[in-house]
Design an enzyme around this catalytic site. Structure first.
Site, PDB file in Angstrom:
ATOM      1  N   HIS A  24       0.804  -1.234   0.000  1.00  0.00           N
ATOM      2  CA  HIS A  24       0.000   0.000   0.000  1.00  0.00           C
ATOM      3  C   HIS A  24       0.833   1.279   0.000  1.00  0.00           C
ATOM      4  O   HIS A  24       0.292   2.378  -0.136  1.00  0.00           O
ATOM      5  CB  HIS A  24      -1.032  -0.008   1.137  1.00  0.00           C
TER       6      HIS A  24
ATOM      7  N   CYS B 115       0.723   5.957  12.144  1.00  0.00           N
ATOM      8  CA  CYS B 115       0.541   5.064  13.292  1.00  0.00           C
ATOM      9  C   CYS B 115       0.592   5.814  14.606  1.00  0.00           C
ATOM     10  O   CYS B 115       0.046   5.397  15.606  1.00  0.00           O
ATOM     11  CB  CYS B 115       1.616   3.982  13.303  1.00  0.00           C
TER      12      CYS B 115
HETATM   13  N1  PLP Z   1       7.762   0.601   8.384  1.00  0.00           N
HETATM   14  C1  PLP Z   1       7.678   1.850   7.869  1.00  0.00           C
HETATM   15  C2  PLP Z   1       8.909   2.651   7.665  1.00  0.00           C
HETATM   16  C3  PLP Z   1       6.419   2.371   7.562  1.00  0.00           C
HETATM   17  O1  PLP Z   1       6.324   3.606   7.067  1.00  0.00           O
HETATM   18  C4  PLP Z   1       5.273   1.567   7.782  1.00  0.00           C
HETATM   19  C5  PLP Z   1       3.921   2.108   7.523  1.00  0.00           C
HETATM   20  O2  PLP Z   1       3.548   3.145   7.994  1.00  0.00           O
HETATM   21  C6  PLP Z   1       5.432   0.273   8.294  1.00  0.00           C
HETATM   22  C7  PLP Z   1       6.694  -0.156   8.575  1.00  0.00           C
HETATM   23  C8  PLP Z   1       4.235  -0.620   8.522  1.00  0.00           C
HETATM   24  O3  PLP Z   1       3.764  -1.078   7.287  1.00  0.00           O
HETATM   25  P1  PLP Z   1       2.326  -1.785   7.113  1.00  0.00           P
HETATM   26  O4  PLP Z   1       1.329  -0.688   7.052  1.00  0.00           O
HETATM   27  O5  PLP Z   1       2.454  -2.520   5.808  1.00  0.00           O
HETATM   28  O6  PLP Z   1       2.143  -2.712   8.254  1.00  0.00           O
END
Ligand code: PLP
Length: 373
Positions: A202, A326
């Site tokens: 995504h 997040c």
């Molecule tokens: N790592 C980084 C650097 C991210 O930007 C994100 C998403 O925000 C993630 C991990 C987590 O990814 P996912 O949304 O596929 O769990």
């Protein structure tokens, strides 16, 4: 209400070509890729294997080194916990960086509660780590070093090639969270010396809930204990019926991103520089993080005397963020900017603007006029 989406590091829309590639696998070719006794299963399996090649190709890996997951959070958990559990007899020490994504930091925190020793390396004010700090932190007990390639909030790019040299000199393993780097800058696991990485569909115009990890085959030290058991899918590294439409979408997104990389970099950098120059001419703005080695689409800015919380409240039709998506629910100042020593009020009055392949010059001008009104 006119909407403006400048939050592409949080997520991206699904590309029409990606959606087109996925659709037949919902309603027509809906076989289970593990069904080996009929053509429905074979068709699904074939599609999965094509996607595996596409995912391998964007990072210069071999298809056998790709394992599908539900996204990068699962990929990160699989890599870090998988190495930890597999190497318990060798050591319990992991080195990471204080500005990593919460998926890495929270996984490390969890392992700490299970007896792991974690070193959180500091960063300079520009967001980069010091290689001597890394070298000094690795001991005989160090089973894994986890350093993200590009930061999701500032776009700052770590020197992964030099980092892997230090890690390998000390006989350890390098995991790099390349979620934000893939599709935005070249990621070549061979020239960079990465042993494990994760990707997420995504973030590159693919669907949510699909991702993959790379596990280096040529380094016999790189072994993972599985996180999810049941059925032995994905060579026992990740059991569970494969999300065929999602995997097809991830593969197609990788293919498109690989072919579009040069244009994407040129387009987003041009607009990002325009945005920053327009702002610099109008308001007292400073850029957070190392300006030169940054993702081309990302700008993290601090504007003197600007109330970002109020701005976000009054402009919910404009998608930008204070930090990572997040973190946005917690209301805490960004741990990334705090880690860079910028202080809580600086962090709280900074904005992350992340451009996409469809962002236009008019979008930038419109945004600047609203921000400086
Ligand atoms: N790592 C980084 C650097 C991210 O930007 C994100 C998403 O925000 C993630 C991990 C987590 O990814 P996912 O949304 O596929 O769990």
């Amino acid at each position: 209400m006119n909407t403006l989406f400048l939050d592409h590091n949080a997520t991206t829309p699904v590309d029409k070509l990606v959606l087109e590639a996925m659709l037949p696998y919902f309603t027509q070719h809906y076989g289970n890729a593990a069904s080996r006794t009929h053509s429905f299963g074979w068709l699904a399996e074939q599609a999965v294997e094509i996607a595996r090649q596409q995912c391998a190709s964007i990072i210069n890996a071999e298809p056998q080194e790709i394992f599908f997951t539900s996204g990068s959070t699962e990929g990160i958990n699989t890599c870090i916990k998988g190495v930890y559990e597999n190497y318990l007899n060798k050591g319990n020490h992991i080195v990471t960086v204080c500005t990593e994504h919460k998926a890495v930091l929270d996984t490390c925190k969890y392992l700490e509660s299970k007896g792991a020793k974690i070193t959180y390396l500091p960063v300079y004010e520009n967001g980069l780590i010091n290689l001597s700090d890394l070298d000094n932190a690795i001991t005989e007990q160090t089973i894994l070093v986890s350093v993200m390639m590009a930061n999701n909030e500032t776009g700052v790019i770590q020197d992964i090639r030099k980092i892997s040299e230090v890690v390998h000199q000390k006989q350890s393993i390098l995991f790099s969270d390349t979620t934000q780097a893939i599709g935005k800058i070249p990621v070549d696991v061979e020239s960079l010396g990465i042993d494990l990485l994760c990707m997420s569909a995504h973030k590159i115009y693919g669907p949510k809930g699909a991702g993959a990890i790379f596990v280096r085959r040529k380094n016999p030290r790189v072994k993972l204990a599985p996180l999810i058991h049941g059925g032995g899918h994905e060579k026992n590294i990740r059991s569970g019926t494969l999300n065929v439409p999602g995997i097809v979408g991830l593969g197609k997104a990788c293919d498109l991103a690989k072919n579009d990389l040069v244009r994407y970099q040129h387009h987003t950098k041009l607009l990002r520089d325009k945005l920053e120059n327009l702002l610099l001419n109008k308001v007292p703005v400073s850029i957070n993080g190392y300006k030169t080695t940054r993702l081309p689409n990302t700008s993290n800015i601090f504007i003197q005397g600007f109330d970002t919380t109020m701005f976000l409240k009054n402009h919910s039709n404009i998608a930008i963020s204070l930090g990572s998506a997040c973190n946005s629910a917690s209301g805490e100042p960004s741990h990334v900017l705090m880690g860079m020593g910028l202080g809580a009020s600086h962090a709280n009055n900074s904005l992350r603007i992340s451009l996409g392949k469809n962002t236009s010059e008019t979008d930038i001008e419109h945004f600047v006029s609203i921000l400086t009104a």
